[in-house]
Motif scaffolding. Structure first.
Motif, mmCIF file in Angstrom:
data_model
loop_
_atom_site.group_PDB
_atom_site.id
_atom_site.type_symbol
_atom_site.label_atom_id
_atom_site.label_comp_id
_atom_site.label_asym_id
_atom_site.label_seq_id
_atom_site.Cartn_x
_atom_site.Cartn_y
_atom_site.Cartn_z
ATOM 1 N N PRO A 1 0.796 -1.233 0.000
ATOM 2 C CA PRO A 1 0.000 0.000 0.000
ATOM 3 C C PRO A 1 0.831 1.287 0.000
ATOM 4 C CG PRO A 1 -0.675 -1.496 1.778
ATOM 5 C CD PRO A 1 0.605 -2.033 1.217
ATOM 6 N N ASN A 2 0.250 2.315 -0.571
ATOM 7 C CA ASN A 2 0.713 3.704 -0.461
ATOM 8 C C ASN A 2 2.184 3.915 -0.848
ATOM 9 O OD1 ASN A 2 0.283 6.406 0.046
ATOM 10 N ND2 ASN A 2 0.686 6.252 2.244
ATOM 11 N N ARG B 1 5.252 5.762 -2.178
ATOM 12 C CA ARG B 1 5.546 7.182 -2.384
ATOM 13 C C ARG B 1 6.921 7.466 -1.812
ATOM 14 N NH1 ARG B 1 3.927 5.862 2.173
ATOM 15 N NH2 ARG B 1 3.967 7.131 4.046
ATOM 16 N N LYS C 1 2.187 11.936 4.225
ATOM 17 C CA LYS C 1 1.370 11.547 3.060
ATOM 18 C C LYS C 1 0.626 10.239 3.326
ATOM 19 C CE LYS C 1 4.917 13.645 0.132
ATOM 20 N NZ LYS C 1 5.991 13.382 -0.859
ATOM 21 N N LEU C 2 -0.055 10.186 4.461
ATOM 22 C CA LEU C 2 -0.838 9.005 4.801
ATOM 23 C C LEU C 2 -2.139 9.004 4.007
ATOM 24 C CD1 LEU C 2 -0.398 8.992 8.696
ATOM 25 C CD2 LEU C 2 1.006 7.862 6.967
ATOM 26 N N PRO C 3 -2.739 7.841 3.806
ATOM 27 C CA PRO C 3 -4.050 7.803 3.140
ATOM 28 C C PRO C 3 -5.077 8.585 3.955
ATOM 29 C CG PRO C 3 -3.100 5.590 3.342
ATOM 30 C CD PRO C 3 -2.238 6.505 4.150
ATOM 31 N N GLU C 4 -6.100 9.129 3.281
ATOM 32 C CA GLU C 4 -7.099 9.944 3.983
ATOM 33 C C GLU C 4 -7.778 9.165 5.106
ATOM 34 O OE1 GLU C 4 -9.909 11.754 1.428
ATOM 35 O OE2 GLU C 4 -8.423 12.978 0.356
ATOM 36 N N TRP D 1 -6.607 6.839 7.038
ATOM 37 C CA TRP D 1 -5.571 6.054 7.702
ATOM 38 C C TRP D 1 -5.996 5.537 9.081
ATOM 39 C CZ3 TRP D 1 -3.493 7.416 12.361
ATOM 40 C CH2 TRP D 1 -3.676 8.736 12.798
ATOM 41 N N LEU E 1 -0.077 1.345 6.012
ATOM 42 C CA LEU E 1 -0.048 2.748 5.577
ATOM 43 C C LEU E 1 1.151 3.041 4.669
ATOM 44 C CD1 LEU E 1 -0.847 4.484 9.012
ATOM 45 C CD2 LEU E 1 -2.447 3.706 7.247
ATOM 46 N N GLY E 2 1.910 1.996 4.314
ATOM 47 C CA GLY E 2 3.096 2.210 3.479
ATOM 48 C C GLY E 2 4.280 2.711 4.262
#
Length: 569
Positions: free
Chosen positions: A60-61, A63, A73-76, A78, A202-203
């Motif tokens: 995931p994620n 970047r 830059k976490l996902p909305e 998260w 969360l990457g």
């Protein structure tokens, strides 16, 4: 990671002298731990996983980001991702649920962690590192936490909490020394693994673990060495062995129908001193004439999935069983690796096994049945070689290792996870004349970590590695000063890499070796020429080329001190 974030040589040279490092303050701060935000100091954290590696692994994620950035830059969503991931793992892993509930904060583990000893940071006490997760668990999953909040040790999940998790769960080497002292048997390494799994949702991983995992998917090994490179490397080793012994050794690769599949960590064929250990395996197998094969597909015994997630362990481990089945071997022999053996003995059977298509391992030389491997069908090379020596199947000249005054580092995973304490010592005592254990409390099940396991063996956090390595370095220095020890033996590829700077810093003059390097130097092979140099190309003790060989003065002085009891002289 931008070049500006890489540690410069001047920064590395700014690492304090050992005496300054040892002045660690262990007093707790006045502010409570929940009110003390994490501070990312250069030299104490690892760089994040690169986007390209996450993409290869479909994680995931992906970047580019830095722990020092304000915005990670976490996902909305998260928070929702973490809560669902937490819930899933509490339901799936009963031990995790238990570890969240049963700690009574007795503090028995507090001073057992090498990172706490070396840094004095309270959040590196295992009990407090676990509280980083438990506090969120109480807040979101317990009635007491929901009603009483902080009074029940609960706190809300925030971005600062996530940053704290990243910093401290990547300051744990999953060595499990703390669990030896926990009266409830809480395995803090398992808690760290859960913390890392949640972060990966969360990457948020580290590149020193993710790049090897991605390489393993692409090429079969952590270092990204392709099959022809693997083949060439082993043949180069055969050239070197021929130069030392006069004997040409065959390199069986991908041999269908061989009796044994041999698997090693890629560090053994990539960098010194692992390369000498690898040559040691090759010489031993040639001398025995056993029917074995290497594999270019299963060219990695290590499994950095252990530092990432249970699912990743399974994905990486599958290739060994798959290759064993494809080649039609009877059983598997593994080299001097550390965490490979924790994966094998604690996870492999339930993840990819049982390997019913393999046979119970039996030594083709001694006939010994390795009943402890009845389930996994995989034997540790130290068990195999100890059995050979016990049955007097090897001709050994211990004098060839007389320039070595050896101590032994119990690698955390083979020691604490497998209980391999005696075999390596038995082998060492049978291939060299001068062996001294480090003090009780620092060896066997209480061994101290090298400070670089679980994906932390990277140079950007060298400051923290050296702090975490202080207890081990201090024990090495003790036997160096008392007995004149000049060689630290170990049976783990990560150890062979990370103990080198550790010894250079804490016990200068002590070199690192694998055990099968010493076995090979002592091994008298049929048809060998007069041996004058060891596998490192150094003159053997007693050879006519030895004029510049290390003198025996140190160990003779140590022996005399022991005989006379005048150790203070």
């Amino acid at each position: 990671m931008s070049s500006s974030e890489l540690p410069s040589s001047s920064e590395l040279s700014n690492i304090p002298e050992p005496d300054e490092f040892m002045r660690v303050v262990h007093k707790p701060p006045r502010k409570g731990w929940m009110d003390t935000p994490v501070e990312f100091k250069r030299g104490t954290y690892c760089f994040p996983g690169k986007a390209k590696n996450l993409k290869i692994l479909d994680m995931p994620n992906p970047r580019e980001w830095s722990p020092t950035d304000e915005d990670w830059k976490l996902p909305e969503n998260w928070k929702e991702i973490i809560r669902e991931g937490f819930k899933d793992r509490l339901e799936k892993y009963r031990s995790f649920k238990l570890f969240m509930d049963i700690c009574v904060r007795c503090g028995a583990c507090a001073d057992k962690c090498h990172f706490f000893i070396g840094s004095g940071d309270p959040k590196n006490m295992p009990v407090l590192r676990a509280e980083l997760l438990r506090s969120v668990y109480r807040n979101d999953f317990t009635t007491a936490g929901k009603l009483l909040g902080r009074l029940a040790g609960a706190r809300e999940l925030t971005e600062d909490v996530i940053k704290e998790w990243f910093y401290y769960f990547y300051q744990c080497t999953e060595c499990r020394r703390c669990s030896v002292f926990c009266p409830y048997g809480i395995d803090t390494a398992e808690i760290t693994m859960m913390g890392r799994e949640l972060l990966h949702l969360l990457g948020l991983g580290i590149n020193w673990a993710m790049e090897p995992v991605a390489n393993c998917f692409r090429t079969g090994n952590h270092l990204g060495i392709r099959p022809h490179g693997f083949k060439d490397t082993l043949e180069f080793f055969a050239d070197d062995i021929e130069n030392v012994t006069g004997i040409r050794i065959d390199v069986p690769l991908n041999k269908k129908g061989a009796e044994i599949l041999f698997v090693v960590p890629s560090g053994d064929y990539f960098g010194d001193p692992g390369t000498y250990t690898c040559m040691g395996y090759m010489m031993l197998f040639h001398e025995l004439g056993i029917d074995y094969t290497w594999s270019t597909y299963a060219s990695e015994g290590g499994n950095f999935g252990l530092f990432t997630s249970h699912e990743m362990i399974k994905r990486l481990n599958a290739k060994i069983y798959t290759e064993a089945k494809r080649l039609g071997v009877k059983w598997i022999l593994g080299g001097e690796c550390g965490h490979m053996w924790r994966v094998m003995h604690q996870y492999m059977d339930t993840m990819n096994g049982p390997a019913d298509f393999l046979e119970e391992p039996v030594s083709p030389i001694t006939g010994t049945k390795f009943e402890n491997a009845k389930s996994t069908k995989m034997v540790h090379i130290m068990e195999f070689t100890a059995d050979l020596i016990r049955h007097n199947k090897l001709r050994l000249d211990l004098g060839r290792n007389d320039d070595l005054i050896v101590t032994f580092h119990d690698s955390c995973n083979p020691a604490r996870a497998m209980g391999i304490f005696e075999e390596p010592r038995y082998v060492i005592r049978n291939v060299c004349n001068h062996f001294y254990d480090m003090p009780e409390g620092t060896i066997r099940e209480q061994t101290f970590c090298c400070g670089g396991g679980a994906g932390l063996g990277t140079d950007e956090n060298l400051d923290m590695r050296l702090r975490g390595g202080f207890p081990r370095g201090n024990a090495v220095r003790y036997v160096q000063e008392k007995y004149g020890v000049n060689r630290l033996a170990c049976m783990c590829a990560i150890d062979r890499a990370t103990l080198i700077p550790l010894c250079d810093y804490w016990a200068p003059g002590v070199l690192v070796t694998g055990i099968h390097e010493m076995v090979a130097n002592a091994l008298i092979m049929k048809g060998e020429k007069e041996r004058t140099i060891n596998l490192r190309g150094e003159p053997l003790p007693g050879s006519k080329n030895q004029s510049s060989v290390v003198s025996h003065r140190n160990w003779r002085q140590a022996d005399r001190r022991l005989e006379t009891g005048r150790e203070g002289e």
